[in-house]
Design a protein around this motif. Structure first.
Motif, PDB file in Angstrom:
ATOM      1  N   ILE A  29      33.576  30.468  24.227  1.00  0.00           N
ATOM      2  CA  ILE A  29      34.116  30.285  25.590  1.00  0.00           C
ATOM      3  C   ILE A  29      34.853  31.541  26.047  1.00  0.00           C
ATOM      4  O   ILE A  29      34.774  31.930  27.220  1.00  0.00           O
ATOM      5  N   ALA A  30      35.520  32.232  25.113  1.00  0.00           N
ATOM      6  CA  ALA A  30      36.215  33.475  25.497  1.00  0.00           C
ATOM      7  C   ALA A  30      35.185  34.499  25.986  1.00  0.00           C
ATOM      8  O   ALA A  30      35.398  35.171  27.014  1.00  0.00           O
ATOM      9  N   ALA A  31      34.050  34.605  25.287  1.00  0.00           N
ATOM     10  CA  ALA A  31      33.021  35.575  25.692  1.00  0.00           C
ATOM     11  C   ALA A  31      32.356  35.157  27.010  1.00  0.00           C
ATOM     12  O   ALA A  31      32.103  35.994  27.891  1.00  0.00           O
ATOM     13  N   ILE A  32      32.104  33.864  27.160  1.00  0.00           N
ATOM     14  CA  ILE A  32      31.474  33.373  28.404  1.00  0.00           C
ATOM     15  C   ILE A  32      32.441  33.573  29.570  1.00  0.00           C
ATOM     16  O   ILE A  32      32.054  34.007  30.666  1.00  0.00           O
ATOM     17  N   GLY A  33      33.725  33.295  29.312  1.00  0.00           N
ATOM     18  CA  GLY A  33      34.738  33.474  30.356  1.00  0.00           C
ATOM     19  C   GLY A  33      34.830  34.930  30.793  1.00  0.00           C
ATOM     20  O   GLY A  33      34.968  35.228  31.987  1.00  0.00           O
ATOM     21  N   ALA A  34      34.719  35.852  29.833  1.00  0.00           N
ATOM     22  CA  ALA A  34      34.783  37.286  30.186  1.00  0.00           C
ATOM     23  C   ALA A  34      33.569  37.664  31.045  1.00  0.00           C
ATOM     24  O   ALA A  34      33.694  38.437  32.009  1.00  0.00           O
ATOM     25  N   ALA A  35      32.401  37.116  30.716  1.00  0.00           N
ATOM     26  CA  ALA A  35      31.191  37.402  31.515  1.00  0.00           C
ATOM     27  C   ALA A  35      31.358  36.845  32.931  1.00  0.00           C
ATOM     28  O   ALA A  35      30.985  37.477  33.929  1.00  0.00           O
ATOM     29  N   ILE A  36      31.938  35.664  33.012  1.00  0.00           N
ATOM     30  CA  ILE A  36      32.163  35.041  34.323  1.00  0.00           C
ATOM     31  C   ILE A  36      33.163  35.866  35.133  1.00  0.00           C
ATOM     32  O   ILE A  36      32.991  36.077  36.343  1.00  0.00           O
ATOM     33  N   ASP A  37      34.177  36.389  34.457  1.00  0.00           N
ATOM     34  CA  ASP A  37      35.168  37.218  35.164  1.00  0.00           C
ATOM     35  C   ASP A  37      34.528  38.507  35.688  1.00  0.00           C
ATOM     36  O   ASP A  37      34.899  39.005  36.756  1.00  0.00           O
ATOM     37  N   GLN A  38      33.579  39.041  34.923  1.00  0.00           N
ATOM     38  CA  GLN A  38      32.884  40.255  35.377  1.00  0.00           C
ATOM     39  C   GLN A  38      32.145  39.967  36.692  1.00  0.00           C
ATOM     40  O   GLN A  38      32.209  40.748  37.648  1.00  0.00           O
ATOM     41  N   VAL A  39      31.473  38.808  36.750  1.00  0.00           N
ATOM     42  CA  VAL A  39      30.752  38.447  37.979  1.00  0.00           C
ATOM     43  C   VAL A  39      31.749  38.237  39.122  1.00  0.00           C
ATOM     44  O   VAL A  39      31.493  38.613  40.270  1.00  0.00           O
ATOM     45  N   HIS A  40      32.903  37.677  38.785  1.00  0.00           N
ATOM     46  CA  HIS A  40      33.934  37.467  39.809  1.00  0.00           C
ATOM     47  C   HIS A  40      34.371  38.804  40.406  1.00  0.00           C
ATOM     48  O   HIS A  40      34.489  38.953  41.626  1.00  0.00           O
ATOM     49  N   GLU A  41      34.575  39.792  39.523  1.00  0.00           N
ATOM     50  CA  GLU A  41      34.984  41.121  40.015  1.00  0.00           C
ATOM     51  C   GLU A  41      33.929  41.706  40.939  1.00  0.00           C
ATOM     52  O   GLU A  41      34.240  42.324  41.961  1.00  0.00           O
ATOM     53  N   GLU A  42      32.663  41.507  40.570  1.00  0.00           N
ATOM     54  CA  GLU A  42      31.586  41.995  41.453  1.00  0.00           C
ATOM     55  C   GLU A  42      31.676  41.314  42.815  1.00  0.00           C
ATOM     56  O   GLU A  42      31.496  41.947  43.852  1.00  0.00           O
ATOM     57  N   GLY A  43      31.955  40.012  42.784  1.00  0.00           N
ATOM     58  CA  GLY A  43      32.053  39.256  44.036  1.00  0.00           C
ATOM     59  C   GLY A  43      33.180  39.779  44.905  1.00  0.00           C
ATOM     60  O   GLY A  43      33.011  39.969  46.117  1.00  0.00           O
ATOM     61  N   VAL A  44      34.324  40.047  44.279  1.00  0.00           N
ATOM     62  CA  VAL A  44      35.459  40.578  45.042  1.00  0.00           C
ATOM     63  C   VAL A  44      35.068  41.922  45.645  1.00  0.00           C
ATOM     64  O   VAL A  44      35.350  42.213  46.816  1.00  0.00           O
ATOM     65  N   ALA A  45      34.371  42.760  44.850  1.00  0.00           N
ATOM     66  CA  ALA A  45      33.976  44.090  45.349  1.00  0.00           C
ATOM     67  C   ALA A  45      32.998  43.958  46.525  1.00  0.00           C
ATOM     68  O   ALA A  45      33.058  44.749  47.467  1.00  0.00           O
ATOM     69  N   HIS A  46      32.125  42.967  46.490  1.00  0.00           N
ATOM     70  CA  HIS A  46      31.218  42.776  47.641  1.00  0.00           C
ATOM     71  C   HIS A  46      32.017  42.460  48.911  1.00  0.00           C
ATOM     72  O   HIS A  46      31.674  42.915  49.992  1.00  0.00           O
ATOM     73  N   GLY A  47      33.041  41.646  48.788  1.00  0.00           N
ATOM     74  CA  GLY A  47      33.924  41.381  49.931  1.00  0.00           C
ATOM     75  C   GLY A  47      33.380  40.379  50.927  1.00  0.00           C
ATOM     76  O   GLY A  47      34.117  39.860  51.753  1.00  0.00           O
ATOM     77  N   ARG A  48      32.109  40.120  50.891  1.00  0.00           N
ATOM     78  CA  ARG A  48      31.507  39.087  51.746  1.00  0.00           C
ATOM     79  C   ARG A  48      30.246  38.601  51.061  1.00  0.00           C
ATOM     80  O   ARG A  48      29.788  39.201  50.077  1.00  0.00           O
ATOM     81  N   SER A  49      29.661  37.528  51.585  1.00  0.00           N
ATOM     82  CA  SER A  49      28.541  36.900  50.880  1.00  0.00           C
ATOM     83  C   SER A  49      27.367  37.860  50.751  1.00  0.00           C
ATOM     84  O   SER A  49      27.072  38.644  51.667  1.00  0.00           O
ATOM     85  N   PHE A  50      26.723  37.780  49.619  1.00  0.00           N
ATOM     86  CA  PHE A  50      25.688  38.753  49.269  1.00  0.00           C
ATOM     87  C   PHE A  50      24.558  38.038  48.557  1.00  0.00           C
ATOM     88  O   PHE A  50      24.789  37.135  47.753  1.00  0.00           O
ATOM     89  N   ARG A  51      23.321  38.436  48.870  1.00  0.00           N
ATOM     90  CA  ARG A  51      22.165  37.826  48.209  1.00  0.00           C
ATOM     91  C   ARG A  51      21.206  38.880  47.692  1.00  0.00           C
ATOM     92  O   ARG A  51      20.977  39.897  48.335  1.00  0.00           O
ATOM     93  N   ALA A  64      43.903  39.668  54.121  1.00  0.00           N
ATOM     94  CA  ALA A  64      45.252  39.798  53.548  1.00  0.00           C
ATOM     95  C   ALA A  64      45.244  40.138  52.067  1.00  0.00           C
ATOM     96  O   ALA A  64      46.301  40.358  51.473  1.00  0.00           O
ATOM     97  N   GLY A  65      44.095  40.161  51.430  1.00  0.00           N
ATOM     98  CA  GLY A  65      44.070  40.406  49.982  1.00  0.00           C
ATOM     99  C   GLY A  65      42.644  40.397  49.490  1.00  0.00           C
ATOM    100  O   GLY A  65      41.715  40.544  50.284  1.00  0.00           O
ATOM    101  N   PRO A  66      42.457  40.228  48.155  1.00  0.00           N
ATOM    102  CA  PRO A  66      41.097  40.240  47.623  1.00  0.00           C
ATOM    103  C   PRO A  66      40.254  39.115  48.226  1.00  0.00           C
ATOM    104  O   PRO A  66      40.768  38.025  48.495  1.00  0.00           O
ATOM    105  N   ALA A  67      38.987  39.388  48.421  1.00  0.00           N
ATOM    106  CA  ALA A  67      38.057  38.360  48.919  1.00  0.00           C
ATOM    107  C   ALA A  67      38.045  37.197  47.932  1.00  0.00           C
ATOM    108  O   ALA A  67      38.298  37.361  46.735  1.00  0.00           O
ATOM    109  N   VAL A  68      37.763  35.984  48.459  1.00  0.00           N
ATOM    110  CA  VAL A  68      37.785  34.784  47.617  1.00  0.00           C
ATOM    111  C   VAL A  68      36.357  34.437  47.198  1.00  0.00           C
ATOM    112  O   VAL A  68      35.497  34.185  48.045  1.00  0.00           O
ATOM    113  N   VAL A  69      36.130  34.464  45.897  1.00  0.00           N
ATOM    114  CA  VAL A  69      34.796  34.150  45.365  1.00  0.00           C
ATOM    115  C   VAL A  69      34.760  32.649  45.112  1.00  0.00           C
ATOM    116  O   VAL A  69      35.457  32.144  44.236  1.00  0.00           O
ATOM    117  N   ARG A  70      33.965  31.930  45.896  1.00  0.00           N
ATOM    118  CA  ARG A  70      33.910  30.470  45.751  1.00  0.00           C
ATOM    119  C   ARG A  70      32.891  30.071  44.678  1.00  0.00           C
ATOM    120  O   ARG A  70      33.136  29.210  43.870  1.00  0.00           O
TER     121      ARG A  70
END
Ligand SMILES: O=C(O)CCC(=O)C(=O)O
Length: 279
Positions: A29-51, A64-70
């Motif tokens: 779970i620690a490794a899966i969580g780290a992979a998920i966090d990496q994707v989250h960072e990518e999402g924040v960097a995109h800043g808006r929805s991306f496909r 007002a701050g980092p984009a929210v990755v839903r």
């Protein structure tokens, strides 16, 4: 190893949902969580929805701050740790008593809920999203949604809530005019659909536990009041013979890697507009 003799198959058939405990270890779970966090960072960097093809980042821009990755759909196309999870044999072992060993996959997505943030899911049945209807046969007995908890998942952290036994009622009269994600759960909707709010149960998972639920089970979730982020990794599998859409996941119980071209799942413009673009 998960305990597959725990009675979860009978629970699932009776209530429309079940939990299998300790499917993934804390180290995994620690490794899966780290992979998920990496994707989250990518999402924040995109800043808006991306496909890009089936891969889709649903992002709320935030001045007002980092984009929210839903949520991010089909992150397995480019995140190998998460791809290995969806093809892990533990999933087919858990699912084979319910839907067999030849499985396609329709859902591969992560939902994040930030502490104190929005992120509600209104009462709904996932059957609403299994489109086009003609591509799915025997939906109630051929499709199972799974959710792997990465963080403690409970009422305090915006965990899911289920209406046991509601899966036997077919398509219910729940408002389909509103977006499920971002609309608060309102028990009046249950009453309207002929269900009793007193019967609602909270899903409580520890990291590494897997929940299973039926596509007709009525469910929802609230906001995250905990101090930690709530991450849930959702994979939805379907008996291959009963579905014309999706990526293969297991053939006779053996994992099937992605092919050279992505398969048609939900994104109808896949062949016309598969290139990376903001939406
Ligand atoms: O992530 C959640 O809290 C809700 C998930 C859900 O309702 C769904 O995937 O259908």
């Amino acid at each position: 190893m998960p305990d597959l003799s725990s009675g979860y198959v009978a629970d699932y058939e009776r209530d429309g949902y079940a939990v299998v405990r300790n499917v993934f270890s804390p180290e995994e779970i620690a490794a899966i969580g780290a992979a998920i966090d990496q994707v989250h960072e990518e999402g924040v960097a995109h800043g808006r929805s991306f496909r890009h093809g089936n891969l889709f980042y649903k992002i709320e821009p935030n001045e007002a701050g980092p984009a929210v990755v839903r949520m991010v759909q089909w992150l397995s196309y480019h995140q190998p740790v998460l791809n290995a999870v969806r093809l892990d044999r533990r999933f087919v072992d858990i699912l084979s008593p319910l839907i067999g060993r030849d499985l396609k996959q329709i859902i591969n997505q992560v939902h994040w809920k930030e502490p104190g943030g929005k992120g509600d899911f209104a009462w709904h049945q996932d059957s609403r999203f299994r489109l086009p209807e003609a591509a799915y046969r025997n939906l109630g007995t051929s499709y199972v949604q799974t959710g792997l908890a990465i963080d403690p998942h409970n009422p305090g952290s915006g965990g899911m809530r289920f209406v046991p036994d509601s899966h036997r009622r077919g398509t219910l009269n729940l408002d389909t005019s509103v977006e499920v994600l971002g609309t608060a759960m309102d028990d009046a909707a249950l009453v309207e659909a002929g269900l009793s709010p007193e019967k609602v149960v909270d899903l409580v998972l520890e990291p590494g536990d897997v929940a299973l639920w039926n596509p007709y089970l009525v469910h929802a979730s609230g906001v995250n009041g905990a101090v930690h982020r709530r991450r849930l990794y959702i994979n939805g599998y379907v008996r291959a013979d009963d579905c014309d859409r999706g990526e293969w996941a297991f053939r006779d119980g053996e994992p099937v890697p992605f092919g050279a071209e992505p398969a048609l799942v939900h994104y109808e413009q896949l062949r016309q507009r598969g290139e990376p673009h903001y939406v």
